[in-house]
Design an enzyme around this catalytic site. Structure first.
Site, short mmCIF file in Angstrom:
data_model
loop_
_atom_site.label_atom_id
_atom_site.label_comp_id
_atom_site.label_asym_id
_atom_site.label_seq_id
_atom_site.Cartn_x
_atom_site.Cartn_y
_atom_site.Cartn_z
N HIS A 89 -10.95 5.18 1.77
CA HIS A 89 -9.90 4.75 0.76
C HIS A 89 -9.64 3.25 0.44
O HIS A 89 -9.36 2.30 -0.34
CB HIS A 89 -8.81 5.29 0.92
CG HIS A 89 -7.54 5.66 -0.39
ND1 HIS A 89 -6.72 5.32 -0.99
CD2 HIS A 89 -7.93 5.93 -1.27
CE1 HIS A 89 -5.79 5.34 -1.54
NE2 HIS A 89 -6.88 5.71 -2.63
N ASN A 114 -6.90 -13.77 -7.91
CA ASN A 114 -6.70 -12.81 -6.62
C ASN A 114 -5.72 -12.65 -5.90
O ASN A 114 -6.15 -13.45 -4.59
CB ASN A 114 -7.86 -12.15 -6.97
CG ASN A 114 -8.43 -10.34 -6.29
OD1 ASN A 114 -7.03 -10.17 -4.86
ND2 ASN A 114 -9.46 -10.12 -5.61
#
Length: 155
Positions: A89, A114
């Site tokens: 994940h 980012n």
């Protein structure tokens, strides 16, 4: 040949957005505080910085795309924290978020800084949220300011 380089001057009347995950709030709140302080320290009015909170890092690119389509912001700062766990994940969320942010930047010609941390351990995140490695929220805000100024100079 001309030389182009941005600096930390905000374009006149510019608005900025900080999109931040609520996941890992001890980290993300510190990143947001660092980004907000950096904007104000560089002459951006508090009222010209929109802070948008989303559930997690996965949701950040969708909001960035909505802002890009609206065309009201000079740059976006994306902040979040994804910590490796026992499953894949982590990779899916971290890579998907990063890819989505790059796509928004290129699709809309919008600087997207980012500042989403992708770390192995919580201690690594703490080091990057006001610890020994500085505050990545501050660094992302500086990049957003510089890129918004640079894009205003380019033909």
């Amino acid at each position: 040949m001309p030389h182009y380089e941005g600096d930390l001057r905000s374009p006149e009347g510019a608005r900025f957005a900080i999109i931040a995950s609520r996941w890992n709030p001890r980290i993300t709140d510190t990143l947001v505080a660092g980004a907000r302080k950096t904007f104000t320290d560089n002459g951006v009015a508090e009222t010209a910085v929109d802070v948008i909170r989303v559930p997690g890092a996965w949701e950040i690119p969708l909001v960035a795309a909505r802002l890009g389509a609206a065309g009201q912001h000079a740059a976006v700062v994306a902040l979040g924290c994804v910590v490796r766990g026992d499953t894949r994940h982590y990779e899916q969320v971290a890579d998907g978020c990063s890819d989505g942010l790059m796509r928004v930047s290129l699709d809309y010609g919008l600087p997207v800084a980012n500042g989403v941390l992708a770390v192995e351990r919580h201690e690594d995140a703490e080091a990057r949220a006001g610890g020994s490695h500085g505050n990545k929220g501050e660094e992302a805000a500086l990049a957003a300011l510089e890129m918004s100024h640079l894009l205003g100079q380019l033909p």
